[in-house]
Design a protein around this motif. Structure first.
Motif, PDB file in Angstrom:
ATOM      1  N   LEU A 296      -1.861  -2.438   4.985  1.00  0.00           N
ATOM      2  CA  LEU A 296      -1.655  -2.144   3.569  1.00  0.00           C
ATOM      3  C   LEU A 296      -2.938  -2.310   2.764  1.00  0.00           C
ATOM      4  O   LEU A 296      -3.051  -1.772   1.660  1.00  0.00           O
ATOM      5  CB  LEU A 296      -0.585  -3.076   2.986  1.00  0.00           C
ATOM      6  N   LEU A 297      -3.907  -3.056   3.303  1.00  0.00           N
ATOM      7  CA  LEU A 297      -5.134  -3.333   2.563  1.00  0.00           C
ATOM      8  C   LEU A 297      -6.124  -2.179   2.713  1.00  0.00           C
ATOM      9  O   LEU A 297      -6.165  -1.519   3.756  1.00  0.00           O
ATOM     10  CB  LEU A 297      -5.771  -4.629   3.081  1.00  0.00           C
ATOM     11  N   PRO A 298      -6.949  -1.939   1.699  1.00  0.00           N
ATOM     12  CA  PRO A 298      -7.938  -0.858   1.783  1.00  0.00           C
ATOM     13  C   PRO A 298      -9.034  -1.192   2.787  1.00  0.00           C
ATOM     14  O   PRO A 298      -9.339  -2.369   3.025  1.00  0.00           O
ATOM     15  CB  PRO A 298      -8.484  -0.777   0.354  1.00  0.00           C
ATOM     16  N   PRO A 299      -9.661  -0.176   3.411  1.00  0.00           N
ATOM     17  CA  PRO A 299     -10.661  -0.409   4.451  1.00  0.00           C
ATOM     18  C   PRO A 299     -11.781  -1.378   4.068  1.00  0.00           C
ATOM     19  O   PRO A 299     -12.146  -2.230   4.897  1.00  0.00           O
ATOM     20  CB  PRO A 299     -11.190   0.999   4.744  1.00  0.00           C
ATOM     21  N   PRO A 300     -12.367  -1.317   2.852  1.00  0.00           N
ATOM     22  CA  PRO A 300     -13.445  -2.268   2.552  1.00  0.00           C
ATOM     23  C   PRO A 300     -13.003  -3.725   2.598  1.00  0.00           C
ATOM     24  O   PRO A 300     -13.823  -4.624   2.826  1.00  0.00           O
ATOM     25  CB  PRO A 300     -13.869  -1.879   1.128  1.00  0.00           C
ATOM     26  N   LEU A 319      -9.404 -10.564  -5.401  1.00  0.00           N
ATOM     27  CA  LEU A 319      -8.001 -10.197  -5.601  1.00  0.00           C
ATOM     28  C   LEU A 319      -7.819  -9.311  -6.826  1.00  0.00           C
ATOM     29  O   LEU A 319      -6.964  -8.415  -6.831  1.00  0.00           O
ATOM     30  CB  LEU A 319      -7.143 -11.457  -5.711  1.00  0.00           C
ATOM     31  N   ARG A 320      -8.618  -9.542  -7.858  1.00  0.00           N
ATOM     32  CA  ARG A 320      -8.564  -8.644  -9.014  1.00  0.00           C
ATOM     33  C   ARG A 320      -9.003  -7.244  -8.623  1.00  0.00           C
ATOM     34  O   ARG A 320      -8.397  -6.241  -9.030  1.00  0.00           O
ATOM     35  CB  ARG A 320      -9.445  -9.196 -10.144  1.00  0.00           C
ATOM     36  N   GLU A 321     -10.050  -7.168  -7.800  1.00  0.00           N
ATOM     37  CA  GLU A 321     -10.517  -5.854  -7.321  1.00  0.00           C
ATOM     38  C   GLU A 321      -9.467  -5.210  -6.420  1.00  0.00           C
ATOM     39  O   GLU A 321      -9.218  -4.000  -6.499  1.00  0.00           O
ATOM     40  CB  GLU A 321     -11.832  -6.023  -6.572  1.00  0.00           C
ATOM     41  N   LEU A 322      -8.835  -6.036  -5.597  1.00  0.00           N
ATOM     42  CA  LEU A 322      -7.788  -5.520  -4.721  1.00  0.00           C
ATOM     43  C   LEU A 322      -6.638  -4.925  -5.545  1.00  0.00           C
ATOM     44  O   LEU A 322      -6.141  -3.839  -5.227  1.00  0.00           O
ATOM     45  CB  LEU A 322      -7.256  -6.638  -3.816  1.00  0.00           C
ATOM     46  N   ALA A 323      -6.227  -5.618  -6.587  1.00  0.00           N
ATOM     47  CA  ALA A 323      -5.136  -5.124  -7.423  1.00  0.00           C
ATOM     48  C   ALA A 323      -5.474  -3.756  -8.009  1.00  0.00           C
ATOM     49  O   ALA A 323      -4.625  -2.857  -8.062  1.00  0.00           O
ATOM     50  CB  ALA A 323      -4.839  -6.127  -8.533  1.00  0.00           C
ATOM     51  N   THR A 324      -6.724  -3.586  -8.426  1.00  0.00           N
ATOM     52  CA  THR A 324      -7.147  -2.302  -8.983  1.00  0.00           C
ATOM     53  C   THR A 324      -7.092  -1.202  -7.931  1.00  0.00           C
ATOM     54  O   THR A 324      -6.562  -0.106  -8.166  1.00  0.00           O
ATOM     55  CB  THR A 324      -8.571  -2.422  -9.554  1.00  0.00           C
ATOM     56  N   VAL A 325      -7.628  -1.494  -6.750  1.00  0.00           N
ATOM     57  CA  VAL A 325      -7.671  -0.484  -5.687  1.00  0.00           C
ATOM     58  C   VAL A 325      -6.262  -0.143  -5.196  1.00  0.00           C
ATOM     59  O   VAL A 325      -5.948   1.035  -4.938  1.00  0.00           O
ATOM     60  CB  VAL A 325      -8.557  -0.972  -4.522  1.00  0.00           C
ATOM     61  N   MET A 326      -5.401  -1.155  -5.087  1.00  0.00           N
ATOM     62  CA  MET A 326      -4.030  -0.887  -4.639  1.00  0.00           C
ATOM     63  C   MET A 326      -3.294  -0.013  -5.649  1.00  0.00           C
ATOM     64  O   MET A 326      -2.406   0.766  -5.278  1.00  0.00           O
ATOM     65  CB  MET A 326      -3.280  -2.204  -4.433  1.00  0.00           C
ATOM     66  N   ARG A 327      -3.665  -0.118  -6.907  1.00  0.00           N
ATOM     67  CA  ARG A 327      -3.015   0.681  -7.947  1.00  0.00           C
ATOM     68  C   ARG A 327      -3.574   2.097  -8.017  1.00  0.00           C
ATOM     69  O   ARG A 327      -2.837   3.077  -8.158  1.00  0.00           O
ATOM     70  CB  ARG A 327      -3.176  -0.015  -9.296  1.00  0.00           C
ATOM     71  N   GLY A 329      -5.972   3.536  -5.698  1.00  0.00           N
ATOM     72  CA  GLY A 329      -6.312   4.156  -4.428  1.00  0.00           C
ATOM     73  C   GLY A 329      -7.804   4.346  -4.261  1.00  0.00           C
ATOM     74  O   GLY A 329      -8.610   4.023  -5.144  1.00  0.00           O
ATOM     75  N   LEU A 330      -8.200   4.840  -3.088  1.00  0.00           N
ATOM     76  CA  LEU A 330      -9.585   5.141  -2.761  1.00  0.00           C
ATOM     77  C   LEU A 330      -9.657   6.550  -2.211  1.00  0.00           C
ATOM     78  O   LEU A 330      -8.729   7.009  -1.527  1.00  0.00           O
ATOM     79  CB  LEU A 330     -10.126   4.163  -1.699  1.00  0.00           C
ATOM     80  N   SER A 331     -10.746   7.222  -2.451  1.00  0.00           N
ATOM     81  CA  SER A 331     -10.932   8.564  -1.914  1.00  0.00           C
ATOM     82  C   SER A 331     -10.887   8.530  -0.389  1.00  0.00           C
ATOM     83  O   SER A 331     -11.564   7.727   0.250  1.00  0.00           O
ATOM     84  CB  SER A 331     -12.282   9.124  -2.375  1.00  0.00           C
ATOM     85  N   GLY A 332     -10.065   9.387   0.192  1.00  0.00           N
ATOM     86  CA  GLY A 332      -9.969   9.492   1.643  1.00  0.00           C
ATOM     87  C   GLY A 332      -9.078   8.467   2.297  1.00  0.00           C
ATOM     88  O   GLY A 332      -8.912   8.483   3.525  1.00  0.00           O
ATOM     89  N   TRP A 333      -8.485   7.552   1.513  1.00  0.00           N
ATOM     90  CA  TRP A 333      -7.624   6.501   2.080  1.00  0.00           C
ATOM     91  C   TRP A 333      -6.167   6.882   1.862  1.00  0.00           C
ATOM     92  O   TRP A 333      -5.714   6.984   0.729  1.00  0.00           O
ATOM     93  CB  TRP A 333      -7.938   5.160   1.411  1.00  0.00           C
ATOM     94  N   ASP A 334      -5.444   7.096   2.961  1.00  0.00           N
ATOM     95  CA  ASP A 334      -4.010   7.374   2.882  1.00  0.00           C
ATOM     96  C   ASP A 334      -3.268   6.048   2.843  1.00  0.00           C
ATOM     97  O   ASP A 334      -2.925   5.473   3.877  1.00  0.00           O
ATOM     98  CB  ASP A 334      -3.558   8.206   4.089  1.00  0.00           C
ATOM     99  N   SER A 335      -3.010   5.561   1.659  1.00  0.00           N
ATOM    100  CA  SER A 335      -2.403   4.251   1.481  1.00  0.00           C
ATOM    101  C   SER A 335      -0.937   4.247   1.880  1.00  0.00           C
ATOM    102  O   SER A 335      -0.156   5.088   1.412  1.00  0.00           O
ATOM    103  CB  SER A 335      -2.535   3.830   0.010  1.00  0.00           C
TER     104      SER A 335
END
Length: 530
Positions: A296-300, A319-327, A329-335
């Motif tokens: 579930l976590l982004p690759p970085p 964790l603040r950065e994680l919350a942003t990315v989870m909301r 997404g990232l280019s090329g990441w199929d969450s």
């Protein structure tokens, strides 16, 4: 040891080549099939007669996508596959194999393996040393191992986010060559998992060249959601430029916005085949997937092994950065999260067995915490040792992929030995195909379904002398009742054997009788036929 001469009679025989079952009898001698004749032709003489009245007798099923690499190392027999009629498993999928490794990489491999495998004492380093260990322990099912690209990468680079230089890529190639010379059936990749997620296409192409035109590259592609079509294109590029055959593992298209589009993906695969590429695929017969909870976590967030991930989970800034990315997404990441939502993520197995059988949404309500906090809490407490079931597919797409030309069947069962509530596919994939998709819905004919489970995977993966009921072949056989065969379990209560599997033979030895495993490991490690 081979058993007595056995005459199997009274049933319908499916030869594995796609024809519908017909009345016939089979003579087994010295562990091999010596005759297949119309009913009544072979005299019983002094032979042991095996009654197959009311049953279909087929070649033993071949699971082309298994993660039971560790099964021989377990003290208890892993019977989840043999009770389904599976007599051969292709292991080492998704870039995960348990060898090779080395003194400098053993800690990284051990750390990563803990996320998905029960505890393993890595007492080997080379590919052949690992196989010597599994050979010594014996096999419940026949064992056809792939070598994992992720494992090769860990052996050379560890878990870092980096590209290999020329020397490092050459070192990976040497390890791959050793594995192929030592009996590997090909190379697999898991391009959504660390450290393979940090690789580029050129790296995979270079390694694919070591496989040769008859070699097989099996891939958990880079994306199975919004980036599915570009991921298929990358797979085609790897096969074309690498000069090898390619196989797409557990083909699926996740996310509600993609539902109903499986025919588009299949047409891309067909065009590649028409252009001359050997390209095949497998599916499992469920609209839910399963993998480690860390996915579930982004690759970085996943670089640098367990300690790196856990350190980020303890950092308020991270964790603040994680919350942003989870909301966002990232280019090329199929969450997985974007495809399924928190209510579509079911915690299936954890190290402590807490939280199992509940969705993140349900746990959020019970713990009075936001869903992301629940995820972080589980990963911290379980030290990343947790898996999940993800509901992100549509049944119509599953059926379309299953019905398509030359689709094979794989359980994609996570490694045995961790307990919990694993995906029901671990226990029922093959009976479910026969019950749900043959008998109930007619997605496949019975003869064609058996071909997809037997002779087709034997040919594609190079499984020697198996997959057909024909004289000279090893007598790996399964008998089932076509009226009752199925697996009727759900995701919260999955640990039950299937129904309708009457008996299973390996090399002429009866190993399952009336849903009971008879206790001796009669499987063997296979070597590729091609």
């Amino acid at each position: 040891m081979s058993g007595p001469d056995r005459l199997i009679r009274g049933g319908l025989v499916a030869d594995g080549n796609g024809a519908e079952p017909v009345p016939a009898e089979i003579l087994v001698r010295g562990g091999r099939i010596t005759a297949v004749e119309p009913s009544g032709v072979i005299p019983p003489a002094d032979r042991e007669v095996v009654d197959a009245d009311g049953l279909v007798v087929a070649p033993g099923f071949i699971d082309v996508h298994s993660h039971a690499d560790n099964a021989p190392l377990l003290v208890e027999n892993d019977t989840s596959k043999i009770l389904q009629g599976i007599t051969t498993e292709v292991v080492g999928n998704c870039g995960f194999s348990l060898a090779p490794t080395g003194a400098e990489s053993i800690a990284s491999l051990t750390s990563f393996a803990r996320r998905i495998f029960p505890p393993i004492d890595f007492t080997w380093s080379r590919w052949t040393e690992f196989l010597q260990r599994t050979d010594a322990r014996g096999y419940v099912t026949n064992y056809a191992p792939l070598v994992g690209h992720g494992t090769l990468r860990i052996a050379v680079l560890g878990m870092i986010d980096a590209r290999p230089d020329a020397d490092e890529l050459a070192a990976m190639g040497r390890l791959l060559d050793e594995a192929l010379e030592g009996g590997a059936f090909g190379m697999s990749s898991g391009l959504v998992y660390p450290p393979a997620v940090y690789s580029d296409t050129a790296e995979i192409v270079e390694l694919a060249r070591h496989l040769g035109p008859s070699g097989l590259y099996a891939t958990h592609m880079r994306g199975e959601g919004d980036s599915l079509l570009s991921s298929i294109a990358e797979t085609v590029q790897i096969g074309t430029e690498g000069g090898c055959r390619v196989h797409i593992s557990h083909l699926k298209w996740t996310g509600k916005n993609n539902w109903g589009q499986m025919p588009t993906a299949l047409s891309v695969i067909h065009r590649a085949a028409e252009a001359g590429l050997s390209i095949t695929k497998d599916v499992y017969p469920y609209p839910a997937s399963s993998t480690m909870l860390t996915a579930l976590l982004p690759p970085p967030f996943l670089a640098d092994g367990d300690e790196g991930v856990l350190a980020r989970l303890e950092s308020e800034a991270q964790l603040r950065e994680l919350a942003t990315v989870m909301r966002t997404g990232l280019s090329g990441w199929d969450s997985h999260l974007h495809a399924a939502g928190w209510d579509g993520v079911l915690v299936s197995t954890t190290a402590s067995h807490r939280y199992e059988g509940n969705t993140i949404t349900e746990l959020s309500r019970a713990l009075d915490l936001p869903p992301l906090d629940v995820l972080v809490r589980i990963l911290r407490e379980e030290r990343l040792r947790a898996s999940m079931v993800v509901f992100a597919m549509h049944e119509d797409d599953v059926r379309a992929a299953l019905a398509d030309t030359d689709t094979m069947i794989g359980t994609d069962g996570l490694p045995p030995g961790s307990g919990g509530k694993p995906h029901p596919r671990v226990f029922g994939t093959f009976p479910r195909v026969l019950g749900e998709y043959v008998r109930k819905h007619g997605v496949l004919t019975l003869g064609e379904a058996i071909r997809r489970m037997t002779s087709l995977p034997a040919r594609v993966f190079g499984i020697p002398e198996r997959g057909q009921v024909r004289p000279g072949y090893v007598a790996d056989l399964v008998a089932f009742d076509p009226r009752t065969v199925d697996h009727l379990c759900d995701y919260r209560d999955p640990v039950h054997p299937p129904t309708g599997i009457a008996w299973v033979m390996q090399a002429g030895q009866l190993v399952v009788d009336r849903t009971a495993y008879l206790g001796l490991r009669h499987g063997e490690r296979l070597t590729p036929a091609h």
